[in-house]
Design a protein around this motif. Structure first.
Motif, PDB file in Angstrom:
ATOM      1  N   VAL A   1     -73.716   6.979 -16.595  1.00 44.32           N
ATOM      2  CA  VAL A   1     -73.134   7.784 -15.582  1.00 44.32           C
ATOM      3  C   VAL A   1     -73.490   6.593 -14.296  1.00 44.32           C
ATOM      4  N   ILE A   2     -72.393   6.912 -13.465  1.00 46.18           N
ATOM      5  CA  ILE A   2     -72.218   6.161 -12.004  1.00 46.18           C
ATOM      6  C   ILE A   2     -72.716   7.246 -11.032  1.00 46.18           C
ATOM      7  N   GLU A   3     -73.697   7.547 -10.377  1.00 46.03           N
ATOM      8  CA  GLU A   3     -73.943   8.392  -9.414  1.00 46.03           C
ATOM      9  C   GLU A   3     -74.560   7.806  -8.261  1.00 46.03           C
ATOM     10  N   LYS A   4     -74.557   8.375  -6.888  1.00 47.23           N
ATOM     11  CA  LYS A   4     -75.266   7.954  -5.912  1.00 47.23           C
ATOM     12  C   LYS A   4     -76.513   7.230  -6.009  1.00 47.23           C
ATOM     13  N   GLU A   5     -77.446   7.648  -6.953  1.00 49.24           N
ATOM     14  CA  GLU A   5     -78.584   7.054  -7.060  1.00 49.24           C
ATOM     15  C   GLU A   5     -78.641   5.838  -7.690  1.00 49.24           C
ATOM     16  N   ASN A   6     -77.461   5.425  -8.529  1.00 50.00           N
ATOM     17  CA  ASN A   6     -77.358   4.351  -9.247  1.00 50.00           C
ATOM     18  C   ASN A   6     -76.840   2.879  -8.629  1.00 50.00           C
ATOM     19  N   ILE A   7     -75.940   3.261  -7.508  1.00 46.46           N
ATOM     20  CA  ILE A   7     -75.342   2.175  -6.837  1.00 46.46           C
ATOM     21  C   ILE A   7     -75.607   2.250  -5.242  1.00 46.46           C
TER      22      ILE A   7
ATOM     23  N   ASN B   1     -66.084  -6.259   4.611  1.00 44.27           N
ATOM     24  CA  ASN B   1     -67.013  -5.103   4.524  1.00 44.27           C
ATOM     25  C   ASN B   1     -67.132  -4.137   3.284  1.00 44.27           C
ATOM     26  N   GLN B   2     -66.261  -4.390   2.394  1.00 44.94           N
ATOM     27  CA  GLN B   2     -66.531  -3.506   1.157  1.00 44.94           C
ATOM     28  C   GLN B   2     -67.512  -4.260   0.234  1.00 44.94           C
ATOM     29  N   GLN B   3     -68.345  -3.288  -0.419  1.00 46.36           N
ATOM     30  CA  GLN B   3     -68.925  -3.725  -1.639  1.00 46.36           C
ATOM     31  C   GLN B   3     -68.379  -3.285  -3.002  1.00 46.36           C
ATOM     32  N   GLU B   4     -68.612  -3.758  -4.043  1.00 42.53           N
ATOM     33  CA  GLU B   4     -68.151  -3.326  -5.319  1.00 42.53           C
ATOM     34  C   GLU B   4     -69.127  -3.380  -6.526  1.00 42.53           C
ATOM     35  N   PHE B   5     -69.159  -2.667  -7.560  1.00 44.04           N
ATOM     36  CA  PHE B   5     -69.876  -2.669  -8.674  1.00 44.04           C
ATOM     37  C   PHE B   5     -69.010  -2.882  -9.842  1.00 44.04           C
ATOM     38  N   ILE B   6     -69.175  -3.797 -10.678  1.00 43.37           N
ATOM     39  CA  ILE B   6     -68.270  -4.239 -11.405  1.00 43.37           C
ATOM     40  C   ILE B   6     -68.901  -4.069 -12.981  1.00 43.37           C
TER      41      ILE B   6
ATOM     42  N   ARG C   1     -63.479   4.211  -4.049  1.00 45.55           N
ATOM     43  CA  ARG C   1     -61.947   3.848  -4.774  1.00 45.55           C
ATOM     44  C   ARG C   1     -62.635   3.517  -5.977  1.00 45.55           C
ATOM     45  N   VAL C   2     -61.722   3.697  -6.973  1.00 48.46           N
ATOM     46  CA  VAL C   2     -62.193   3.028  -8.532  1.00 48.46           C
ATOM     47  C   VAL C   2     -60.868   2.545  -9.192  1.00 48.46           C
ATOM     48  N   TYR C   3     -60.864   1.326  -9.701  1.00 54.01           N
ATOM     49  CA  TYR C   3     -59.740   0.960 -10.445  1.00 54.01           C
ATOM     50  C   TYR C   3     -60.239  -0.018 -11.662  1.00 54.01           C
ATOM     51  N   TYR C   4     -59.226  -0.111 -12.472  1.00 52.70           N
ATOM     52  CA  TYR C   4     -59.732  -1.234 -13.517  1.00 52.70           C
ATOM     53  C   TYR C   4     -58.557  -2.174 -13.853  1.00 52.70           C
ATOM     54  N   LEU C   5     -59.163  -3.169 -14.484  1.00 48.99           N
ATOM     55  CA  LEU C   5     -58.184  -4.538 -14.851  1.00 48.99           C
ATOM     56  C   LEU C   5     -58.162  -4.364 -16.569  1.00 48.99           C
TER      57      LEU C   5
ATOM     58  N   SER D   1     -60.339 -10.671 -25.616  1.00 46.30           N
ATOM     59  CA  SER D   1     -59.186  -9.764 -26.085  1.00 46.30           C
ATOM     60  C   SER D   1     -59.417  -8.423 -26.080  1.00 46.30           C
ATOM     61  N   GLY D   2     -58.813  -7.507 -25.248  1.00 44.01           N
ATOM     62  CA  GLY D   2     -59.263  -6.032 -25.135  1.00 44.01           C
ATOM     63  C   GLY D   2     -60.221  -5.680 -24.020  1.00 44.01           C
ATOM     64  N   ALA D   3     -60.635  -6.552 -23.239  1.00 38.76           N
ATOM     65  CA  ALA D   3     -61.614  -6.278 -22.256  1.00 38.76           C
ATOM     66  C   ALA D   3     -60.948  -5.379 -21.075  1.00 38.76           C
ATOM     67  N   VAL D   4     -61.929  -4.671 -20.872  1.00 36.50           N
ATOM     68  CA  VAL D   4     -61.566  -3.834 -19.579  1.00 36.50           C
ATOM     69  C   VAL D   4     -62.542  -3.667 -18.637  1.00 36.50           C
ATOM     70  N   CYS D   5     -62.163  -4.159 -17.394  1.00 38.71           N
ATOM     71  CA  CYS D   5     -63.075  -4.035 -16.169  1.00 38.71           C
ATOM     72  C   CYS D   5     -62.809  -3.227 -15.356  1.00 38.71           C
ATOM     73  N   LEU D   6     -63.954  -2.387 -15.014  1.00 39.58           N
ATOM     74  CA  LEU D   6     -63.809  -1.330 -14.034  1.00 39.58           C
ATOM     75  C   LEU D   6     -64.595  -1.566 -12.700  1.00 39.58           C
ATOM     76  N   VAL D   7     -64.086  -1.449 -11.655  1.00 36.36           N
ATOM     77  CA  VAL D   7     -64.377  -1.836 -10.342  1.00 36.36           C
ATOM     78  C   VAL D   7     -64.616  -0.460  -9.629  1.00 36.36           C
ATOM     79  N   VAL D   8     -66.002  -0.060  -9.116  1.00 40.56           N
ATOM     80  CA  VAL D   8     -65.984   0.870  -8.005  1.00 40.56           C
ATOM     81  C   VAL D   8     -66.549   0.213  -6.761  1.00 40.56           C
ATOM     82  N   SER D   9     -65.486   0.469  -5.785  1.00 37.39           N
ATOM     83  CA  SER D   9     -65.599   0.111  -4.366  1.00 37.39           C
ATOM     84  C   SER D   9     -66.208   1.256  -3.520  1.00 37.39           C
ATOM     85  N   SER D  10     -66.650   0.454  -2.430  1.00 31.99           N
ATOM     86  CA  SER D  10     -67.130   1.149  -1.151  1.00 31.99           C
ATOM     87  C   SER D  10     -66.215   1.690  -0.365  1.00 31.99           C
TER      88      SER D  10
END
Length: 134
Positions: free
Chosen positions: A20-26, A52-57, A32-36, A101-110
């Motif tokens: 889980v990604i919650e406010k206590e974790n990051i 300015n933005q911060q990210e969690f990958i 914003r959330v996006y994925y590659l 192969s098959g990698a999925v990168c999730l990016v959570v942004s501030s």
């Protein structure tokens, strides 16, 4: 360098694990959330810094490397565990490479997408940092 690996809570269950990604974790509120995915062999992503933005990958599937640069040195993080991710603060150049192969990168942004927050050329990034420290 303003970055670190953050371990997420991992709830283990015989039916499958859950993290889980919650406010206590990051250290920022999520805007914003996006994925590659389907990144071709040998391709690189990223190649920019944020003012300015911060990210969690997170590598939610497969693996890839994140190469960070603070204007002085590089540091490479190999991500391959969906229960941990890489916090990347602002003013940090990032490049993503070596996708499996098959990698999925999730990016959570501030922040929401804002082109003016991006520095897209490494030389411009070095100039920005030099001017910021004056």
């Amino acid at each position: 360098m303003n970055s670190r690996i953050i371990n997420l809570p991992k709830i283990e269950d015989p039916r499958g694990n859950l993290s889980v990604i919650e406010k206590e974790n990051i250290p920022f509120a999520v805007k914003r959330v996006y994925y590659l995915y389907d990144v071709p062999s040998g391709a690189e992503r990223g190649g920019h810094a944020h003012i300015n933005q911060q990210e969690f990958i997170i590598a939610v599937s497969g693996s890839f490397d994140v190469v960070l640069n603070d204007g002085i040195s590089d540091k490479t993080f190999s991500l391959n565990n969906p229960s941990s991710g890489l916090y990347v603060g602002n003013d940090t150049w990032r490049e993503l490479k070596n996708f499996s192969s098959g990698a999925v990168c999730l990016v959570v942004s501030s922040g929401e997408f804002d082109e003016s927050d991006y520095i897209r050329e490494f030389d411009d990034f070095k100039i920005y940092l030099a001017n910021k420290t004056k």
